[in-house]
Design a protein around this motif. Structure first.
Motif, PDB file in Angstrom:
ATOM      1  N   GLU A 127       0.978  -1.198   0.066  1.00  0.00           N
ATOM      2  CA  GLU A 127       0.047  -0.033  -0.071  1.00  0.00           C
ATOM      3  C   GLU A 127       0.908   1.287  -0.065  1.00  0.00           C
ATOM      4  O   GLU A 127       0.490   2.347  -0.458  1.00  0.00           O
ATOM      5  N   MET A 130       1.958   1.917  -3.615  1.00  0.00           N
ATOM      6  CA  MET A 130       0.635   2.369  -4.573  1.00  0.00           C
ATOM      7  C   MET A 130      -0.084   3.579  -4.404  1.00  0.00           C
ATOM      8  O   MET A 130      -0.520   4.326  -4.925  1.00  0.00           O
ATOM      9  N   ARG A 131      -0.026   4.064  -2.846  1.00  0.00           N
ATOM     10  CA  ARG A 131      -0.428   5.183  -2.523  1.00  0.00           C
ATOM     11  C   ARG A 131       0.353   6.394  -3.249  1.00  0.00           C
ATOM     12  O   ARG A 131      -0.283   7.442  -3.416  1.00  0.00           O
ATOM     13  N   GLU A 134      -0.780   8.267  -6.221  1.00  0.00           N
ATOM     14  CA  GLU A 134      -2.065   9.296  -5.750  1.00  0.00           C
ATOM     15  C   GLU A 134      -1.592  10.637  -5.509  1.00  0.00           C
ATOM     16  O   GLU A 134      -2.331  11.497  -5.263  1.00  0.00           O
ATOM     17  N   THR A 138      -1.173  12.905 -12.006  1.00  0.00           N
ATOM     18  CA  THR A 138      -0.824  12.205 -13.267  1.00  0.00           C
ATOM     19  C   THR A 138      -1.377  12.729 -14.518  1.00  0.00           C
ATOM     20  O   THR A 138      -2.297  13.536 -14.458  1.00  0.00           O
ATOM     21  N   ARG A 141      -5.097  12.468 -14.576  1.00  0.00           N
ATOM     22  CA  ARG A 141      -5.777  13.453 -13.623  1.00  0.00           C
ATOM     23  C   ARG A 141      -6.009  14.910 -14.055  1.00  0.00           C
ATOM     24  O   ARG A 141      -6.775  15.587 -13.948  1.00  0.00           O
ATOM     25  N   GLU A 158      -0.388   0.095 -10.014  1.00  0.00           N
ATOM     26  CA  GLU A 158      -0.729   0.844  -8.993  1.00  0.00           C
ATOM     27  C   GLU A 158      -2.165   0.465  -8.500  1.00  0.00           C
ATOM     28  O   GLU A 158      -2.951   1.373  -8.084  1.00  0.00           O
ATOM     29  N   GLY A 159      -2.499  -0.669  -8.117  1.00  0.00           N
ATOM     30  CA  GLY A 159      -3.750  -0.909  -7.523  1.00  0.00           C
ATOM     31  C   GLY A 159      -4.816  -0.767  -8.574  1.00  0.00           C
ATOM     32  O   GLY A 159      -4.719  -0.910  -9.969  1.00  0.00           O
ATOM     33  N   TYR A 161      -7.667   1.122 -11.333  1.00  0.00           N
ATOM     34  CA  TYR A 161      -7.281   2.147 -12.196  1.00  0.00           C
ATOM     35  C   TYR A 161      -7.649   3.431 -11.746  1.00  0.00           C
ATOM     36  O   TYR A 161      -6.669   4.494 -12.193  1.00  0.00           O
ATOM     37  N   THR A 162      -8.394   3.448 -10.824  1.00  0.00           N
ATOM     38  CA  THR A 162      -9.034   4.783 -10.187  1.00  0.00           C
ATOM     39  C   THR A 162      -7.748   5.599  -9.499  1.00  0.00           C
ATOM     40  O   THR A 162      -7.855   6.734  -9.329  1.00  0.00           O
ATOM     41  N   ARG A 163      -6.898   4.785  -8.876  1.00  0.00           N
ATOM     42  CA  ARG A 163      -5.681   5.151  -8.176  1.00  0.00           C
ATOM     43  C   ARG A 163      -4.987   6.258  -9.111  1.00  0.00           C
ATOM     44  O   ARG A 163      -4.180   7.251  -8.459  1.00  0.00           O
ATOM     45  N   GLY A 164      -4.702   6.056 -10.286  1.00  0.00           N
ATOM     46  CA  GLY A 164      -4.034   6.573 -11.329  1.00  0.00           C
ATOM     47  C   GLY A 164      -4.780   7.832 -12.002  1.00  0.00           C
ATOM     48  O   GLY A 164      -4.188   8.476 -12.732  1.00  0.00           O
TER      49      GLY A 164
END
Length: 444
Positions: A127, A130-131, A134, A138, A141, A158-159, A161-164
């Motif tokens: 985690e 992967m954080r 965020e 990006t 974003r 990175e977990g 897809y929404t995290r990117g």
């Protein structure tokens, strides 16, 4: 009709000259392109027809090269997929975005880091990495703030897809369901392109600009090409392992051609900016299937870090083959943002590759090579193995281990890096090392 940026991320004679902002039409809402990013996975810089390979056939990428601004001296800072992909999407060096390896090294040495993802007691280590995605603005974003919708397909570490910052995607990233480096997204390319086609049609119907991340696990191992490609490379001068890798390169090329054909069919090609590069290199070991040879992936040599970088937008960018100037994957984010008429964050170290004056003024590019596993997720640069600098034709490689010896190559005269000239050019080694330290100064 809005434009499109197509990115293809994999590894002279000037064809024409590119004018700068007045040609691209920066800042004009009507010319703001959509973005499709295509990234080759594990392919050497020379493994294309347009780069002079004598055996591998890549007719679709060859055609794209004829229609593109091509930097044949393109590079990625790190020759490992996860940190390299993170650099592409953030525009930051690995020591800046903090994602320096594929997996964390776990405190229990008996547990394989890849197998430890689903173990709750190791969750913090995964985690923490992967954080980090965020914490940075990006590309999806930043484009989303300007009204873009976005789709993730293929490799993604990175977990979810929404995290990117993607609005849609194929990767769920759940370690309990096998999430690691793309999961369901890894079907793209190998099992068709329909998710991308459907997304583009939906965006077109809605009149929304879009960003697509196409990062198929191709030609990446396992090398399992369809028979129609493999049989072309079954020849006595190639080992079975080489034949399979070469066939994978052509299969990947065909998927790129299918994407371009779809854009043409939908009358979108002329409003499409295509950017191509590989995440890192790969030299096939002739004796070991699905294995890379030394001086390729995970190394500081050009076999691991060099890639052609292409940008194509018909009617906006004049075709040009640049075999002299240096380009880097840290340039992808600022280039696309500028082409889309958006402000480039001031902390991004790259340049706009469509600004020919800036490209020609650049003298040096830099990089950093890390171990596969992150030794300490709280101090990500502890896994550093090498740093490197390229200035004009000279490349200096400096080991992180103070007992190691720097290596110096003339990569123009000696592109395979067979002659270490550090011993005969000590003053140049000292000068380049000082510049490398200056770039690295203050880093952890």
């Amino acid at each position: 009709m809005r434009g499109i940026c197509v990115w293809l991320i994999t590894g002279g004679i000037l064809w024409a000259f590119l004018t700068q902002t007045e040609t691209i039409g920066f800042g004009q809402e009507s010319s703001r392109p959509n973005v499709l990013l295509i990234i080759s996975d594990d392919q050497a810089w020379k493994d294309y027809g347009f780069m002079g390979h004598a055996v591998i056939q890549t007719p679709h990428l060859d055609r794209l090269a004829r229609e593109s601004l091509v930097y044949t001296r393109g590079y990625v800072p790190d020759s490992l997929c996860r940190p390299s992909l993170a650099t592409i999407i953030t525009g930051l060096y690995p020591h800046q975005h903090g994602i320096t390896g594929n997996d964390p090294k776990l405190p229990d040495p008996k547990v394989n880091p890849m197998a430890g993802r689903a173990r709750p007691e190791f969750g913090r280590f995964y985690e923490t990495l992967m954080r980090r995605i965020e914490a940075h603005p990006t590309l999806p974003r930043l484009l989303g703030e300007a009204g873009y919708i976005s789709l993730q397909t293929g490799k993604w570490w990175e977990g979810a897809y929404t995290r990117g910052g993607f609005t849609e995607g194929m990767t769920h990233g759940d370690p309990k369901r096998g999430g690691r480096h793309g999961d369901a997204g890894l079907a793209i390319g190998r099992q068709g392109l329909e998710p991308i086609f459907d997304f583009i049609l939906k965006a077109k119907e809605a009149g929304k600009p879009f960003f697509v991340w196409y990062a198929p696990m191709m030609p990446h191992a396992p090398h399992t090409p369809p028979e129609k490609y493999l049989k072309k490379y079954l020849r006595p001068d190639l080992s079975p392992a080489q034949s399979r890798y070469y066939a994978m390169c052509e299969w990947f090329d065909q998927t790129c051609g299918d994407l371009i054909t779809f854009l043409e069919k939908e009358k979108l090609r002329d409003s499409t900016l295509i950017v191509y590069l590989a995440d890192n290199g790969w030299i096939q070991d002739p004796d070991r299937p699905n294995q890379f040879a030394p001086r390729s992936k995970r190394s500081p040599y050009d076999g691991g870090i060099r890639t052609p970088i292409m940008l194509s937008w018909p009617g906006k960018i004049s075709p040009l083959r640049d075999d002299k100037n240096l380009a880097s994957s840290i340039d992808i984010a600022p280039t696309v943002l500028a082409a889309c008429g958006l402000l480039v964050p001031s902390n991004l170290p790259g340049i706009n590759l469509l600004d020919r004056e800036a490209v020609q003024k650049r003298r040096s590019i830099f990089g950093e090579i890390y171990e596969h596993d992150v030794a300490d997720v709280d101090h990500p640069t502890k896994s550093l193995s090498f740093r490197w600098i390229i200035q004009e034709n000279w490349k200096l490689i400096v080991p992180a281990d103070p007992r190691g010896k720097p290596e110096l190559y003339d990569v123009v005269a000696d592109p395979l890096e067979t002659r270490d000239l550090a011993g005969t050019h000590p003053d140049l080694v000292k000068k380049l090392n000082e510049e490398l330290d200056g770039w690295w100064s203050g880093k952890e």
